[in-house]
Design an enzyme around this catalytic site. Structure first.
Site, PDB file in Angstrom:
ATOM      1  CB  SER A 184      -0.841  -0.038   1.278  1.00 60.55           C
ATOM      2  OG  SER A 184      -1.459   1.200   1.513  1.00 60.55           O
ATOM      3  CE1 TYR A 197      -3.902  -2.188   5.421  1.00 61.32           C
ATOM      4  CE2 TYR A 197      -2.967  -0.038   4.896  1.00 61.32           C
ATOM      5  CZ  TYR A 197      -3.575  -1.221   4.481  1.00 61.32           C
ATOM      6  OH  TYR A 197      -3.848  -1.422   3.140  1.00 61.32           O
TER       7      TYR A 197
END
Ligand SMILES: NC(=O)c1ccc[n+]([C@@H]2O[C@H](COP(=O)([O-])OP(=O)(O)OC[C@H]3O[C@@H](n4cnc5c(N)ncnc54)[C@H](O)[C@@H]3O)[C@@H](O)[C@H]2O)c1
Length: 309
Positions: A184, A197
């Site tokens: 990401s 995350y």
């Protein structure tokens, strides 16, 4: 005298090595500019068996549908049996490829090993593995507990290890294959409300880069790796996105994301951001004082707001 000659030879060899390194670096720079203007052709994947995790929804579903247009067999894996079956039904109704559904919790090594055995006997050797399944709880670090952090790492990071452990040997035996990892932009830039995350997506990036080195050094140059860094994709995973300049950095669709991922795979790119311009911007900002990069990040105003699970 002999010692002096040996020293001189060593120095000459080192100088030659440095010269080759400089010439190669220059060549790579020219090549990368040339490839921006004239991208390399996309390889055929018609004979590949593609296994994708997290195909019940979002990017994974879009990937399964689009890989099915190009590949012979698509293996769809998700913890949600129902949504995964719907993806497979859709593929089998409209594309030439045959799709197979498997329910699996990719965070469980035992589940992944069982999956490996079934896929091997019922479908064949997986040649493209897409580690896509992931979760993204958005809250400040204090709002997490041990269980939520462990679960996040189990799905977002350790699952990649279990999948590699299960499917890489088949690729090594064939001496070819491709592993795709969904990281990401949060695996490149740290963002508030996403501390665990971000850590998990940085880990995926490191795992990918180290695997490239290990495979190349051990005679598996034809096992390719591609790491994907999407920014924000409209799948629902990102429930409260903050977007200051939507015309510059819009929420993109899972379909356009899947298209870019497949194109990156077919061109054997080591990594790509979605949108692709972010990689260049990030590389430029890695060369400037870190305070400048932080100010730019703040100006762009991206990120996510916290929300309940
Ligand atoms: N959506 C975004 O904005 C965005 C941005 C950057 C990176 N990503 C990454 O892309 C990947 C896909 O994201 P998405 O937005 O499509 O997510 P999504 O929530 O839409 O879909 C995820 C799928 O993974 C499955 N899944 C979850 N846990 C699983 C498990 N333990 N075992 C098997 N399957 C499991 C879910 O059932 C679901 O079908 C993730 O790794 C995510 O971190 C997404």
């Amino acid at each position: 005298m002999a010692d002096q000659m040996d020293n001189l030879k060593d120095i000459m060899a080192l100088l030659v090595e440095i010269l080759v390194l400089i010439i190669k670096s220059f060549f790579y720079m020219v090549e990368s500019v040339y490839r921006r203007i004239n991208p390399q052709p996309e390889k055929s994947i018609t004979d590949d068996i593609v296994l994708i995790t997290g195909t019940g929804h979002g990017i994974g579903k879009a990937l399964a549908l689009q890989f099915a247009e190009l590949s012979a067999k698509v293996v769809c894996v998700d913890i949600n049996e129902q949504s995964n079956l719907e993806t497979v039904k859709e593929i089998n109704a409209k594309s030439k490829a045959k799709a197979y559904a498997y329910r699996c919790d990719v965070s469980s090594l035992e589940n992944v090993r069982e999956l490996g055995d079934k896929v091997k006997s019922e479908v064949g050797t997986v040649t493209i593995l897409v580690n896509n399944a992931g979760i993204m709880p958005c809250k400040p670090l204090e709002a997490h507990n041990e269980a939520t952090i462990r679960k996040l790492f189990d799905i977002n990071v350790f699952a990649h290890f279990w999948m590699l452990d299960t499917f890489l040997p088949g690729m090594k035996a064939l001496k070819k294959g491709h592993v795709v990892s969904l990281s990401s932009m949060a695996g490149i830039i740290g963002l508030q409300n996403l501390v665990p995350y971000c850590a998990s997506k940085f880990a995926v990036r490191g795992l990918n880069e180290a695997m490239v080195d290990e495979c190349q050094e051990n005679g598996f140059k034809d096992i390719k790796f591609t790491c994907i860094y999407p920014y924000m994709v409209d799948t629902g995973l990102c429930q409260k996105p903050k977007i200051r300049f939507p015309s510059l950095l819009p929420l993109v669709t899972p379909e356009s994301t899947a298209k870019e991922i497949i194109s990156a795979v077919r061109r054997d790119y080591l990594e790509t951001t979605i949108p692709s311009s972010l990689l260049l911007i990030n590389n430029i900002f890695r060369c400037v004082p870190v305070k400048m990069a932080f100010d730019f990040k703040e100006f762009m105003g991206g990120g996510v707001d916290a929300h309940e699970d």
